[in-house]
Design a protein around this motif. Sequence first.
Motif, PDB file in Angstrom:
ATOM      1  N   MET A  23      37.104  34.731  33.305  1.00  0.00           N
ATOM      2  CA  MET A  23      37.745  35.876  33.958  1.00  0.00           C
ATOM      3  C   MET A  23      37.256  37.192  33.372  1.00  0.00           C
ATOM      4  N   GLU A  24      37.138  37.231  32.036  1.00  0.00           N
ATOM      5  CA  GLU A  24      36.656  38.457  31.382  1.00  0.00           C
ATOM      6  C   GLU A  24      35.291  38.844  31.931  1.00  0.00           C
ATOM      7  N   ARG A  25      34.410  37.826  32.059  1.00  0.00           N
ATOM      8  CA  ARG A  25      33.057  38.081  32.559  1.00  0.00           C
ATOM      9  C   ARG A  25      33.116  38.614  33.977  1.00  0.00           C
ATOM     10  N   ARG A  26      33.984  38.005  34.793  1.00  0.00           N
ATOM     11  CA  ARG A  26      34.097  38.413  36.192  1.00  0.00           C
ATOM     12  C   ARG A  26      34.574  39.855  36.300  1.00  0.00           C
ATOM     13  N   ILE A  27      35.590  40.182  35.462  1.00  0.00           N
ATOM     14  CA  ILE A  27      36.121  41.547  35.534  1.00  0.00           C
ATOM     15  C   ILE A  27      35.046  42.545  35.104  1.00  0.00           C
ATOM     16  N   SER A  28      34.337  42.226  34.017  1.00  0.00           N
ATOM     17  CA  SER A  28      33.326  43.194  33.568  1.00  0.00           C
ATOM     18  C   SER A  28      32.173  43.269  34.568  1.00  0.00           C
ATOM     19  N   GLY A  29      32.033  42.253  35.408  1.00  0.00           N
ATOM     20  CA  GLY A  29      30.969  42.278  36.422  1.00  0.00           C
ATOM     21  C   GLY A  29      31.458  42.753  37.773  1.00  0.00           C
ATOM     22  N   SER A  30      32.701  43.246  37.852  1.00  0.00           N
ATOM     23  CA  SER A  30      33.231  43.701  39.145  1.00  0.00           C
ATOM     24  C   SER A  30      32.358  44.808  39.704  1.00  0.00           C
ATOM     25  N   PRO A  31      31.700  44.568  40.813  1.00  0.00           N
ATOM     26  CA  PRO A  31      30.739  45.558  41.307  1.00  0.00           C
ATOM     27  C   PRO A  31      31.419  46.740  41.980  1.00  0.00           C
ATOM     28  N   PRO A  32      30.733  47.879  42.091  1.00  0.00           N
ATOM     29  CA  PRO A  32      31.308  49.000  42.824  1.00  0.00           C
ATOM     30  C   PRO A  32      31.458  48.604  44.282  1.00  0.00           C
ATOM     31  N   GLY A  33      32.498  49.096  44.932  1.00  0.00           N
ATOM     32  CA  GLY A  33      32.635  48.812  46.366  1.00  0.00           C
ATOM     33  C   GLY A  33      33.605  47.692  46.672  1.00  0.00           C
ATOM     34  N   VAL A  34      34.191  47.029  45.669  1.00  0.00           N
ATOM     35  CA  VAL A  34      35.195  46.016  46.007  1.00  0.00           C
ATOM     36  C   VAL A  34      36.490  46.738  46.364  1.00  0.00           C
ATOM     37  N   CYS A  35      37.350  46.049  47.133  1.00  0.00           N
ATOM     38  CA  CYS A  35      38.580  46.682  47.613  1.00  0.00           C
ATOM     39  C   CYS A  35      39.487  46.992  46.414  1.00  0.00           C
ATOM     40  N   PRO A  36      39.806  48.267  46.156  1.00  0.00           N
ATOM     41  CA  PRO A  36      40.613  48.598  44.979  1.00  0.00           C
ATOM     42  C   PRO A  36      42.052  48.105  45.087  1.00  0.00           C
ATOM     43  N   VAL A  37      42.572  47.959  46.330  1.00  0.00           N
ATOM     44  CA  VAL A  37      43.951  47.486  46.487  1.00  0.00           C
ATOM     45  C   VAL A  37      43.999  45.997  46.115  1.00  0.00           C
ATOM     46  N   ASP A  38      43.018  45.273  46.600  1.00  0.00           N
ATOM     47  CA  ASP A  38      42.917  43.846  46.291  1.00  0.00           C
ATOM     48  C   ASP A  38      42.778  43.639  44.777  1.00  0.00           C
TER      49      ASP A  38
END
Length: 613
Positions: A23-38
Amino acid sequence: MSRLEVRTPSQMQTVVETIYRDMERRISGSPPGVCPVDEALNCLNLCRAQTCGKCAPCRVGLTQLADMLQQVLDGEPDEAIIDRIERTAKVIVSTADCAIGIDAAQLVLTGVRGFREDFEEHVRHHRCLSTLHNPVPCVAMCPAGVDIPGYVALVREGRYADAVRLIRKDNPFPVACAYICEHPCEARCRRKMVDDAINIRGLKRAAVDNAGLVPHPKCAPSTGKTVAVVGGGPGGLTAAYYLALMGHKVTVYEKRKQLGGMMRYGIPAYRFPREKMEAEIRSILSLGIEVKIGVDVGTEVTFDQLRQQYDALYIAIGAHTDKKVGMEGEDARGVISAVDMLRGIGDGILPDFTGKNVVVIGGGNVAMDVTRSAIRLGASKVSCVYRRRQEDMTALAEEVEGAIAEGAEVCSLEAPVRIETNEEGKAVALWTQPQIIGEIDRTTGRPKPDVAEVEERRIPADLIIIAVGQGIHSESFEQGGVKIQRGGAFLAESNTQLPYLEGVFAGGDCVTGPATVIRAIAAGKAAAANIDEYLGFHHEITTDVQVPAPVFKDLKARGRINISERDAMDRKDDFDCIECGYTDEEAFKESGRCLRCDHFGFGNFRGGRIEKW
Ligand SMILES: Cc1cc2nc3c(=O)[nH]c(=O)nc-3n(C[C@H](O)[C@H](O)[C@H](O)COP(=O)(O)OP(=O)(O)OC[C@H]3O[C@@H](n4cnc5c(N)ncnc54)[C@H](O)[C@@H]3O)c2cc1C
Ligand code: SF4
Ligand code: SF4
């Protein structure tokens, strides 16, 4: 029956730890442009799983917040729900019993205030504003928008010269960036979701090291228009390069003896070898750019004279004045600024620090550059004094580690108080006040230091170097009508235009304050496009390089290949390049890790690659 047992992690706990790591890796890899509400809802759900649930605001309130966020995502038709979310979050922030619940609600509060339009778009039109612009993450994070998956794929095929040609479409300094770019492009690389970010800068270095001489495209026919560029740093030279390609006659005015700006007068040669920089600048000038060296605009020629003489003007004078700490003894002999020291080195004047005890004040990359340079100039001891903790330094972690490996000492949590001088007025010691780390500043995310209940400390010094930032020398331009913001930066639009001065544009460090080479390059590129439009043209910059189709053979998680460095004990005595660069095998393997988000990611849905600008 035993009273106590030695506990070992259960199978379940081990699996949970693995899930947390993923999960940590996924969060640090969260790309720009994902839905901020989600994203906000998912983070909130994680927080809910972590609370003890003893107090009602946390147990009931966070659940209500999660339900309401879900309704927004489902397109709840009542816009009042957004205010209800804000009110509920505010109540939880002020009533929850512990910091865990407060922090969870604060996360939603910050979100609803920070991206309210996204909430409204979900409610009104059942769609997300952000995902409409979902880009290729690395390309979006590179300020100049370099086609990263494209050149990574070309490196994979060993087509190094084509990789350089593709990079030059957006950035005429592939060599500089291969050596010293701070690589923001890697921060959100989607490969982080699998294992780790692609070593994008390392692969650029593989391209430039192996490409040989790569010719530039032909310039467009002459337009008869003239442009003056003030400042021969990366920003000014980038604008000059693209304007020359567009067929305009460009003249660069540079006040120092040599071109390069802070790449020469700041960045030390052990990070960016001078012969590489000179070759790259020569190659840019080969497009027919005229250069007037040693001309200080504002003294030898005025800003107004340039405005009359040229059809358009680009100001890229950088940030070259030194900032002061404002303490007693700062003007004493034996106290110098980082800018002055590095400027001399840039012109080839290497001071001799043999046997000296050097103290550097500052915690940024510039402080690390002077610390490491002082070691190479023979200092017997170099201490870097910083008022926060080492992990709060703004310098890149690898720079700090590198300096320590070369023998520097980092004196963290020490705030400089005054400089002690001897009877001849020469600095002999720095006095510091020890600090204790305190409250976190929410805007910077860094904890602030407070005065510790400990006595002042004396650090003996033969030489004190102050590296606490640079300012902008703006007086002569201000007299010519350029508006200056608080802090000294030039006031310019995001398209680099000064709307209040016809035909004048500005960008790079003199607009943003001290930043990075790639940000100055990005500004130079934007300036070139907008000056071209201003002059009445619409030239397009493009390339005929064909990007290979993606081939996937090995999708297993694997480690990122780091660039190796010369041994610390070997490199600390010279200014030769520290980094070694990839072998062919390393470049091939590392480039093979790229997920090709231009083809498989959202970027493909949003119109694919940008082939021209
Ligand atoms: C020590 C140090 C290390 C750094 N390390 C890195 C790094 O590793 N990676 C990175 O990305 N960035 C780094 N930076 C930042 C980077 O160098 C700058 O952000 C970048 O060079 C800014 O480009 P620029 O073109 O806006 O200005 P500059 O590079 O500062 O160029 C401006 C030019 O304008 C000239 N000029 C100024 N006034 C006049 C005038 N009146 N008339 C004519 N010419 C004038 C100056 O002499 C200079 O040549 C570092 C900076 C420093 C100080
Ligand atoms: S220029 Fe810098 S930010 Fe852009 S792709 Fe290269 S390393 Fe990344
Ligand atoms: S995997 Fe490749 S294309 Fe995707 S973000 Fe990383 S470098 Fe860019």
